[in-house]
Scaffold this active site. Structure first.
Site, mmCIF file in Angstrom:
data_model
loop_
_atom_site.group_PDB
_atom_site.id
_atom_site.type_symbol
_atom_site.label_atom_id
_atom_site.label_comp_id
_atom_site.label_asym_id
_atom_site.label_seq_id
_atom_site.Cartn_x
_atom_site.Cartn_y
_atom_site.Cartn_z
ATOM 1 N N CYS A 2 1.013 -1.233 -0.026
ATOM 2 C CA CYS A 2 0.087 -0.479 -0.059
ATOM 3 C C CYS A 2 1.296 1.499 -0.115
ATOM 4 O O CYS A 2 2.427 1.257 0.369
ATOM 5 C CB CYS A 2 -1.142 -0.214 1.230
ATOM 6 S SG CYS A 2 -2.058 -1.233 1.598
ATOM 7 N N ARG A 27 1.203 2.284 -6.494
ATOM 8 C CA ARG A 27 1.351 0.845 -4.906
ATOM 9 C C ARG A 27 0.110 0.534 -4.328
ATOM 10 O O ARG A 27 0.168 -0.614 -3.890
ATOM 11 C CB ARG A 27 2.075 1.930 -3.607
ATOM 12 C CG ARG A 27 3.566 1.940 -3.248
ATOM 13 C CD ARG A 27 3.901 2.523 -2.394
ATOM 14 N NE ARG A 27 3.980 2.582 -1.791
ATOM 15 C CZ ARG A 27 4.839 1.055 -1.100
ATOM 16 N NH1 ARG A 27 6.167 1.197 -2.198
ATOM 17 N NH2 ARG A 27 5.415 -0.039 0.042
ATOM 18 N N TRP A 75 -3.471 -0.821 -1.284
ATOM 19 C CA TRP A 75 -3.914 -2.618 -1.873
ATOM 20 C C TRP A 75 -3.987 -3.972 -1.071
ATOM 21 O O TRP A 75 -2.875 -4.498 -0.121
ATOM 22 C CB TRP A 75 -1.923 -3.251 -2.585
ATOM 23 C CG TRP A 75 -2.106 -3.966 -3.051
ATOM 24 C CD1 TRP A 75 -1.591 -5.539 -3.248
ATOM 25 C CD2 TRP A 75 -2.600 -4.068 -4.927
ATOM 26 N NE1 TRP A 75 -1.784 -5.954 -4.327
ATOM 27 C CE2 TRP A 75 -2.311 -5.824 -5.247
ATOM 28 C CE3 TRP A 75 -3.130 -3.583 -5.469
ATOM 29 C CZ2 TRP A 75 -2.589 -6.211 -6.168
ATOM 30 C CZ3 TRP A 75 -3.378 -3.846 -7.228
ATOM 31 C CH2 TRP A 75 -3.319 -4.858 -7.111
ATOM 32 N N ASN A 101 1.308 -0.201 5.830
ATOM 33 C CA ASN A 101 1.447 -0.778 4.671
ATOM 34 C C ASN A 101 2.234 -1.892 5.282
ATOM 35 O O ASN A 101 3.044 -2.003 6.504
ATOM 36 C CB ASN A 101 2.326 -0.219 3.843
ATOM 37 C CG ASN A 101 3.218 -0.841 3.035
ATOM 38 O OD1 ASN A 101 4.302 -0.098 2.684
ATOM 39 N ND2 ASN A 101 2.356 -1.838 2.382
ATOM 40 N N GLY A 102 1.547 -3.055 5.574
ATOM 41 C CA GLY A 102 2.248 -4.252 5.470
ATOM 42 C C GLY A 102 0.667 -5.113 6.105
ATOM 43 O O GLY A 102 -0.056 -5.229 5.473
ATOM 44 N N GLU A 478 8.732 -21.205 -19.112
ATOM 45 C CA GLU A 478 8.301 -19.580 -19.019
ATOM 46 C C GLU A 478 9.955 -18.738 -19.227
ATOM 47 O O GLU A 478 9.281 -18.126 -19.436
ATOM 48 C CB GLU A 478 7.856 -19.795 -16.822
ATOM 49 C CG GLU A 478 8.402 -18.646 -16.200
ATOM 50 C CD GLU A 478 6.902 -17.242 -16.766
ATOM 51 O OE1 GLU A 478 5.897 -17.760 -17.956
ATOM 52 O OE2 GLU A 478 7.111 -16.541 -16.309
ATOM 53 N N LYS A 482 8.439 -15.409 -21.205
ATOM 54 C CA LYS A 482 9.189 -14.617 -20.713
ATOM 55 C C LYS A 482 10.424 -13.051 -21.550
ATOM 56 O O LYS A 482 10.280 -11.802 -21.866
ATOM 57 C CB LYS A 482 10.383 -14.196 -19.297
ATOM 58 C CG LYS A 482 10.347 -13.351 -18.046
ATOM 59 C CD LYS A 482 8.908 -13.653 -17.293
ATOM 60 C CE LYS A 482 7.307 -13.797 -17.715
ATOM 61 N NZ LYS A 482 6.648 -13.436 -17.198
ATOM 62 N N GLU A 485 8.296 -12.381 -24.796
ATOM 63 C CA GLU A 485 7.541 -10.903 -24.735
ATOM 64 C C GLU A 485 8.019 -9.208 -24.195
ATOM 65 O O GLU A 485 7.566 -8.741 -24.744
ATOM 66 C CB GLU A 485 6.506 -11.229 -23.987
ATOM 67 C CG GLU A 485 6.901 -11.328 -22.563
ATOM 68 C CD GLU A 485 6.515 -11.494 -20.993
ATOM 69 O OE1 GLU A 485 4.318 -11.444 -21.820
ATOM 70 O OE2 GLU A 485 6.329 -12.903 -19.995
ATOM 71 N N HIS A 501 12.445 -35.727 -31.028
ATOM 72 C CA HIS A 501 11.081 -35.629 -31.968
ATOM 73 C C HIS A 501 10.948 -34.575 -32.410
ATOM 74 O O HIS A 501 9.392 -34.734 -33.285
ATOM 75 C CB HIS A 501 9.936 -35.979 -30.852
ATOM 76 C CG HIS A 501 9.870 -36.881 -30.011
ATOM 77 N ND1 HIS A 501 9.960 -38.538 -30.176
ATOM 78 C CD2 HIS A 501 10.936 -36.977 -28.681
ATOM 79 C CE1 HIS A 501 10.131 -39.622 -29.360
ATOM 80 N NE2 HIS A 501 10.421 -38.473 -28.570
ATOM 81 N N LYS A 600 -1.585 -5.566 -19.715
ATOM 82 C CA LYS A 600 -1.458 -6.085 -18.489
ATOM 83 C C LYS A 600 -2.249 -7.214 -17.999
ATOM 84 O O LYS A 600 -2.143 -8.174 -17.392
ATOM 85 C CB LYS A 600 -0.925 -5.188 -17.613
ATOM 86 C CG LYS A 600 -0.580 -5.852 -16.022
ATOM 87 C CD LYS A 600 0.368 -6.272 -16.219
ATOM 88 C CE LYS A 600 1.225 -6.827 -14.945
ATOM 89 N NZ LYS A 600 1.887 -8.136 -14.534
#
Ligand code: F6R
Length: 605
Positions: A2, A27, A75, A101-102, A478, A482, A485, A501, A600
């Site tokens: 946050c 944030r 958040w 925040n936390g 993955e 990464k 993209e 193969h 996103k």
């Protein structure tokens, strides 16, 4: 994650707080609020929604009688993103206001204690206990009350506190979440980072864990939370506002890669009981059902799908439950057989991905559904039966980094939870490695310069192949995703056993291969694959366990990963892959946070 902001000084308070908050919006942005020490009460204004929604509700014509206020952009972690859960939170009398925040790990036991003492709570958040604890200890000295309160907190916090009884000060404290104090000309600031204060001052103090600070408009007093004076180190900041938002990193993606040690800890918060068992309080009433589960279906897209694939290997091995994994766009249109003894798990960072949502909607009560999501209050969370939040904090870079490792961590915990319910294994052997995952991730981050040097050797190639087996077959997918993209390199991921193969036909000296081969039961199989690749003249970058020097002469470059169980190796391997992809893309001159053609959240099919 946050954003918190506090101001004391000569400026118009509402405007200053809102402008400061706007700088912290990256944030978190699900709810926001401000609190100001007014004549004889605290002026409080909160909304569910963004800072602009808050600004439209604030009446700037009502004058404030004081010069001190705090603000928060949220958040959500504990409690839905509603107005009552928005910060600032106040004590029973409304005399003390706090922003936090936390994550307070022991908030439930503190809440029970405070409820027994007669405190009345207004929200579902962990943060509100801080306001009531301070009230409990308040005996005419805010600093002393905050000190006593924070000594009771377990977990991570950066807080800023104001009180109607002491309108000339803010008290702030930090443990595990960022806190910066800014020193202006007859004005002072406290915030999660320097962005809200940069336009007013460049003189800042980065508060350290275990410190607290009394902030007045013309002075500050820095102490440890035990009350010992600390000499403040004042720093001059030369960043511009955009750089400051990214914490000085060139791109959000790099900042988010480097946040992962913290994220690993946040994802674990509240997941272990005192006796070392894994807890998911929200699944308490599902225990019998989970014990008798006959099948799990995981649906997800992109990087979240790769987290699902790793989960399949883990849950099948550790809990003995068959798992199938689908990309959302396939699951929603194929014939599926959900029933009462199966569970559908949807993994999604945003909780808004159209195909993942479409898959969950298709279930339509035929099976139970569980969301593994990073955004509290997202559509996915609202449309599934249960939710586990991964606590990665807002992810801004288009390429998913910290949300992926948080998803992996959450799914490891969930797999162990299922095994624990079924009395399958002693989970301690596994949990001790998960509890140290922040350190393992830090080890990879310390290899940053080495990985950058490797990137500088390979950034001009237009093709790349990633290979792995078992747990690291998803890591190969993955790693390739990464790279492709953000760098537009034609990167493909394969299970190493499939090379012969078909894909081996691609290999030559212009086609580098990333071979993921930590110590595991398939180590020798992978070694044979690496030899086959070298025989085709392709360059090999190998990811191997630290201490294994036997591939030095065979491979062109080596990245060492920590010596941990191979089941958990996809986390540090993902971090190494992220750094490699990031540096290659940056060296190719691409705007890493905004690669072409991508968004996103993919909210359309
Ligand atoms: C890749 C990436 C995407 C997302 C995918 C699903 O780095 O970020 O592949 O993983 O679009 O998004 P969520 O997890 O929000 O459902």
């Amino acid at each position: 994650m946050c954003g918190i902001f506090g101001y004391i000084g000569k400026r118009e308070l509402k405007k200053t707080l809102l402008e400061g908050l706007k700088r912290l919006e990256y944030r978190g942005y699900d709810s926001a609020g401000i609190a100001i020490v007014n004549k004889d009460s605290i002026y409080l204004n909160k909304v569910a929604g963004k800072i602009d929604d808050l600004a439209s509700k604030v009446n700037f014509n009502i004058p404030m009688y004081n010069t001190c206020g705090i603000a928060h952009t949220r958040w959500a972690t504990h409690g839905a993103p509603t107005k009552r859960n928005a910060h600032p939170h106040v004590d029973c009398k409304g005399d003390i206001a706090i922003v936090h925040n936390g994550i307070i790990e022991n908030y439930l036991e503190l809440k029970v204690e405070l409820l027994q003492k007669g405190h009345v709570f207004d929200s579902d958040t962990d943060s509100e206990v801080i306001a009531h604890l301070i009230e409990e200890y308040y005996a005419g000295d805010l600093e002393e009350a905050v000190r006593k309160a924070v000594q009771r907190l377990r977990g991570a916090y950066a807080i800023c506190v104001i009180s109607i009884n002491e309108p000339d000060k803010m008290v702030a404290a930090r443990n595990g979440s960022p806190l910066v104090v800014g020193l202006g000309d007859d004005e002072s600031f406290a915030a999660s980072d320097v962005t809200p204060m940069l336009r007013y001052t460049k003189r800042v103090i980065f508060i350290k864990d275990g410190e607290m600070v009394v902030i007045k408009r013309d002075s500050i007093a820095l102490k440890t939370i035990e009350g010992e004076f600390v000499k403040p180190e004042i720093q001059q900041i030369d960043w511009d506002a955009a750089q400051a938002e990214r914490g000085g990193y060139k791109y959000f993606m790099l900042k988010e890669i480097f946040e992962q040690p913290r994220v690993m800890k946040d994802t674990l918060y509240g997941r272990f009981s005192k006796d070392g068992n894994i807890e998911f309080p929200q699944l308490e009433d599902w225990k019998d059902y989970l014990r008798s589960l006959r099948r799990i279906s995981i649906v997800a897209c992109g990087t979240s799908y790769h987290a699902g694939l790793v989960s399949k290997y883990f849950i099948e091995e550790i809990a003995g439950i068959p798992v199938d994994v689908d990309v959302g766009s396939e699951y929603r249109y194929r014939y599926v057989l959900p029933d009462e003894e199966s569970l559908v798990i949807a993994i999604s960072q945003s909780g808004e991905t159209a195909d993942t949502l479409g898959s969950v909607r298709k279930i339509n009560d035929k099976a139970k559904t569980l969301a593994i999501s990073n955004v509290v209050g997202s559509t996915l969370e609202r449309e599934t039966d249960k939710v586990i939040n991964v606590n990665a904090g807002p992810e801004i870079g288009v390429a998913s980094t910290k949300a992926y490792t948080a998803q992996l961590m959450t799914m490891y915990l969930f797999g162990l939870y299922l095994a624990q319910l079924k009395d399958k294994i002693d989970i301690r052997d596994y949990s001790k490695e998960l509890l140290k995952m922040n350190e393992y991730v830090e080890m990879i981050l310390r290899e940053d310069e080495k990985i950058k040097a490797i990137a500088s050797k390979y950034n001009h190639y237009d093709n790349a192949m990633y290979i792995g087996r078992t747990y690291n077959y998803p890591s190969a997918l993955e790693g390739a995703l990464k790279l492709k993209e953000i760098s537009y390199v034609n990167a493909i991921g394969y299970p190493a056993g499939e090379l012969k193969h078909g894909p081996i036909a691609l290999l030559n000296s212009n086609f580098p291969v990333v071979a993921i081969n930590p110590n595991s039961r398939v180590y020798d199989k992978m070694l044979s694959n690496i030899q086959e690749i070298k025989a085709r003249d392709a360059k090999v970058i190998a990811l191997v366990t630290e201490g294994n020097d036997s591939l030095n002469s065979l491979c062109d470059d080596i990245i060492f990963i920590p010596n941990i169980k191979s089941v958990f190796s996809p986390i540090p391997i993902a971090v190494a892959e992220q750094l490699l992809a990031y540096y290659i893309a940056d060296m190719r001159g691409i705007d890493v946070d905004k690669p072409r053609n991508l968004a996103k959240s993919v909210t359309v099919e």
